[in-house]
Design an enzyme around this catalytic site. Structure first.
Site, short mmCIF file in Angstrom:
data_model
loop_
_atom_site.label_atom_id
_atom_site.label_comp_id
_atom_site.label_asym_id
_atom_site.label_seq_id
_atom_site.Cartn_x
_atom_site.Cartn_y
_atom_site.Cartn_z
N LYS A 156 0.81 -1.29 0.14
CA LYS A 156 -0.03 -0.03 0.02
C LYS A 156 0.97 1.21 -0.05
O LYS A 156 0.73 2.26 1.12
CB LYS A 156 -0.94 -0.20 1.30
CG LYS A 156 -1.97 -1.17 1.22
CD LYS A 156 -2.90 -1.14 2.29
CE LYS A 156 -4.12 -2.27 2.00
NZ LYS A 156 -3.63 -3.23 3.22
N ILE B 10 2.58 7.14 0.65
CA ILE B 10 1.34 5.87 0.64
C ILE B 10 0.20 6.00 -0.14
O ILE B 10 0.12 7.10 -0.76
CB ILE B 10 0.89 6.61 2.14
CG1 ILE B 10 0.28 7.91 2.41
CG2 ILE B 10 2.25 6.41 3.12
CD1 ILE B 10 -0.33 8.03 3.62
N CYS B 11 -0.34 5.02 -0.39
CA CYS B 11 -1.40 4.80 -1.10
C CYS B 11 -2.69 5.47 -0.60
O CYS B 11 -3.25 4.84 0.60
CB CYS B 11 -1.60 3.29 -1.75
SG CYS B 11 -3.07 2.86 -2.68
N LEU B 12 -3.23 6.48 -1.32
CA LEU B 12 -4.45 6.95 -0.69
C LEU B 12 -5.53 7.08 -1.89
O LEU B 12 -6.55 7.67 -1.57
CB LEU B 12 -4.29 8.37 -0.10
CG LEU B 12 -3.20 8.56 0.95
CD1 LEU B 12 -2.99 9.84 1.26
CD2 LEU B 12 -3.90 8.06 2.21
#
Length: 168
Positions: free
Chosen positions: A108, A115-117
């Protein structure tokens, strides 16, 4: 979709009014003031609730942000460097928050520790331009990400508390 605690947190963070990014020179100064007021209020609220979990500062222009964030898991504090740049298309585009030392340690996350959002946060951000700012990105982006990812990384042994590594 959003739980009550998150709604309360959001309601306590001042919304922003100025639709301006770093390219907008004079308007950006106004937006930056709104950002700082919002961030200060969010940090004050967190401290009152004994939920202080990050420190941020920026360069003079307010386009590069950096600091520390931490997450407590099993009574141990895990601390990380946090950094992000304000995109030139801000506030239309949310900042991409990075934790460089976790780069490559979770699926993620994108290259460079970003960071994966995309699934949850970015659609919410898009619906709330220009009202959301840096404080909202921390509250709705990094905070929940840490709450999900750090315990998982600890349980898998991918990250180890610093005191445990120094005593071995």
């Amino acid at each position: 979709m959003v739980d009550e605690a998150t709604k309360r947190t959001l309601a306590a963070i001042p919304l922003l009014k100025t639709r301006a990014g770093p390219r907008d020179k004079d308007q950006w100064v106004g937006r930056l003031k709104e950002e700082l007021v919002s961030l200060i209020k969010y940090v004050e609220n967190n401290k009152k609730q004994d939920n202080d979990w990050f420190r941020l500062e920026s360069n003079k222009e307010g386009t590069r942000w950096f600091g520390k964030c931490w997450y407590v898991h099993n009574l141990l504090k895990y601390e990380f460097d946090v950094e992000f740049d304000i995109p030139v298309t801000y506030p239309g585009t949310a900042p991409e928050i990075a934790l460089p030392e976790l780069d490559g340690k979770t699926a993620k996350m994108y290259r460079g520790g970003k960071i994966c959002l995309t699934d949850h946060f970015k659609p919410l951000w898009a619906r709330n331009v220009p009202k959301f700012g840096i404080a909202h990105a921390m509250a709705l982006g990094l905070g929940p990400w840490l709450a999900v990812e750090i315990p998982d990384l600890v349980e898998k042994g991918i990250i180890v508390h610093k005191e445990k590594t120094s005593s071995e």
